[in-house]
Motif scaffolding. Structure first.
Motif, mmCIF file in Angstrom:
data_model
loop_
_atom_site.group_PDB
_atom_site.id
_atom_site.type_symbol
_atom_site.label_atom_id
_atom_site.label_comp_id
_atom_site.label_asym_id
_atom_site.label_seq_id
_atom_site.Cartn_x
_atom_site.Cartn_y
_atom_site.Cartn_z
ATOM 1 N N GLN A 36 0.827 -1.199 0.000
ATOM 2 C CA GLN A 36 0.000 0.000 0.000
ATOM 3 C C GLN A 36 0.865 1.255 0.000
ATOM 4 N N ALA A 37 1.933 1.248 0.787
ATOM 5 C CA ALA A 37 2.830 2.401 0.830
ATOM 6 C C ALA A 37 3.485 2.641 -0.521
ATOM 7 N N LEU A 38 3.933 1.568 -1.171
ATOM 8 C CA LEU A 38 4.588 1.715 -2.470
ATOM 9 C C LEU A 38 3.614 2.214 -3.532
ATOM 10 N N GLU A 53 2.376 9.142 -6.811
ATOM 11 C CA GLU A 53 3.013 10.453 -6.768
ATOM 12 C C GLU A 53 4.196 10.547 -7.744
ATOM 13 N N HIS A 54 4.410 9.484 -8.513
ATOM 14 C CA HIS A 54 5.486 9.422 -9.517
ATOM 15 C C HIS A 54 6.873 9.477 -8.874
ATOM 16 N N LEU A 55 6.981 8.978 -7.632
ATOM 17 C CA LEU A 55 8.276 8.898 -6.966
ATOM 18 C C LEU A 55 8.951 7.552 -7.193
ATOM 19 N N LEU A 56 8.183 6.540 -7.586
ATOM 20 C CA LEU A 56 8.717 5.202 -7.822
ATOM 21 C C LEU A 56 8.258 4.694 -9.179
ATOM 22 N N PRO A 81 12.091 -5.305 -7.061
ATOM 23 C CA PRO A 81 12.112 -4.107 -6.216
ATOM 24 C C PRO A 81 11.863 -2.840 -7.014
ATOM 25 N N ALA A 82 11.086 -1.934 -6.434
ATOM 26 C CA ALA A 82 10.773 -0.677 -7.100
ATOM 27 C C ALA A 82 12.032 0.170 -7.243
ATOM 28 N N ILE A 83 11.993 1.095 -8.199
ATOM 29 C CA ILE A 83 13.123 1.974 -8.480
ATOM 30 C C ILE A 83 12.701 3.406 -8.210
ATOM 31 N N VAL A 84 13.593 4.167 -7.585
ATOM 32 C CA VAL A 84 13.320 5.578 -7.314
ATOM 33 C C VAL A 84 13.337 6.336 -8.632
#
Length: 301
Positions: free
Chosen positions: A62-64, A70-73, A81-84
């Motif tokens: 949920q946090a991700l 917000e287009h941060l990840l 794993p997500a990327i910044v």
């Protein structure tokens, strides 16, 4: 060990009570904006983040999703794993109870998607046509079909105006439309309800227990309300304006509201006593309408 996969903070896990998914999003957002997590860097796996924050993986997902909205990840839903993401010139809006309201079309979808990370999804909605709700459910449906989330049960209850009442809006300015606006609204209400029900028919294909119920209100709601998993209340006003529309072959002036642009205010159960009271009272209000003055609603074709 790959340095791109080390713990996001490098710190030992705190012994404080389990944080909410919004608190996790707030902390990861702080690390991104402070430069601790640089653009292009991979976050730890969801399992590693869950271990760091002392929560279940659902809270991390949920946090991700919030940070992705917000287009941060990037790459949140690809299984790795997500990327910044590279930070845009403008500072993204904050999430959580302190965030400013957003138009329904912007603010509802990520919160609906986050709600689908729980085993039992419960959504209650009071609205004029359910257009915004049907659109917002599109992303979690895509994730279900992609095998990225699979709740065990989904319960949706929707309160809509009855077809038997004279609507307060939309209404012709000169009040002489011959029922055209009412027929147009009714067709949209029924069509959107049918699409919502059909889209959530997931038992045969995914084994998910789904129940979608509709009830009719004897009044035109001046506000819209969404209750998510008993933990969040999202509230917006239908703000009327005088508008010109082409309805069929008729050019009309009418009083109407654009529900997709209504500013959505978010209240969270764990955000403090004031927000918790609003969520509780909103649930009680919805339940009272559902159980008393609402009536059976048939979505005629």
């Amino acid at each position: 060990m790959d340095p791109e996969h080390v713990l996001a903070s490098g710190r030992t896990r705190s012994q404080r009570p389990r944080p909410s998914h919004r608190e996790i999003a707030d902390e990861l957002r702080r690390r991104i904006r402070s430069g601790e997590l640089r653009p292009g860097r991979r976050l730890p796996t969801q399992a590693a983040l869950a271990d760091e924050f002392g929560v279940e993986r659902g809270a991390v997902r949920q946090a991700l999703r919030i940070l992705r909205s917000e287009h941060l990840l990037t790459g949140v839903s690809q299984g790795s794993p997500a990327i910044v993401a590279a930070l845009p010139g403008a500072v993204p809006l904050a999430a959580g109870p302190a965030a400013p309201p957003q138009p329904t079309m912007v603010g509802l979808a990520p919160r609906i998607a986050a709600a689908f990370a729980t085993p039992h999804v419960r959504i209650d909605a009071l609205c004029l046509t359910s257009v915004s709700l049907t659109l917002a459910i599109g992303e979690p449906l895509r994730e279900i079909h992609a095998g990225q989330v699979k709740p065990a049960k989904i319960d949706v209850r929707v309160l809509l105006p009855s077809q038997d009442i004279e609507l307060a809006f939309p209404v012709s300015v000169d009040a002489a439309d011959g029922g055209l606006l009412h027929r147009r609204w009714l067709a949209q209400r029924n069509a959107q309800g049918q699409v919502l029900r059909q889209n959530l028919a997931l038992h045969a294909t995914h084994g998910i227990d789904v129940q979608v119920l509709f009830r009719a209100l004897p009044f035109t709601p001046p506000v819209k309300l969404y209750l998510l998993n008993g933990a969040e209340a999202l509230f917006a006003y239908y703000t009327l304006g005088r508008r010109e529309r082409q309805i069929g072959h008729e050019h009309m002036e009418l009083y109407d509201a654009d529900g997709t642009r209504s500013m959505l205010f978010a209240f969270e159960q764990r955000a403090g006593r004031r927000d918790a009271a609003f969520v509780d009272q909103s649930r009680l209000w919805f339940d009272a309408l559902w159980e008393t003055i609402s009536s059976e609603l048939v979505l005629a074709s």
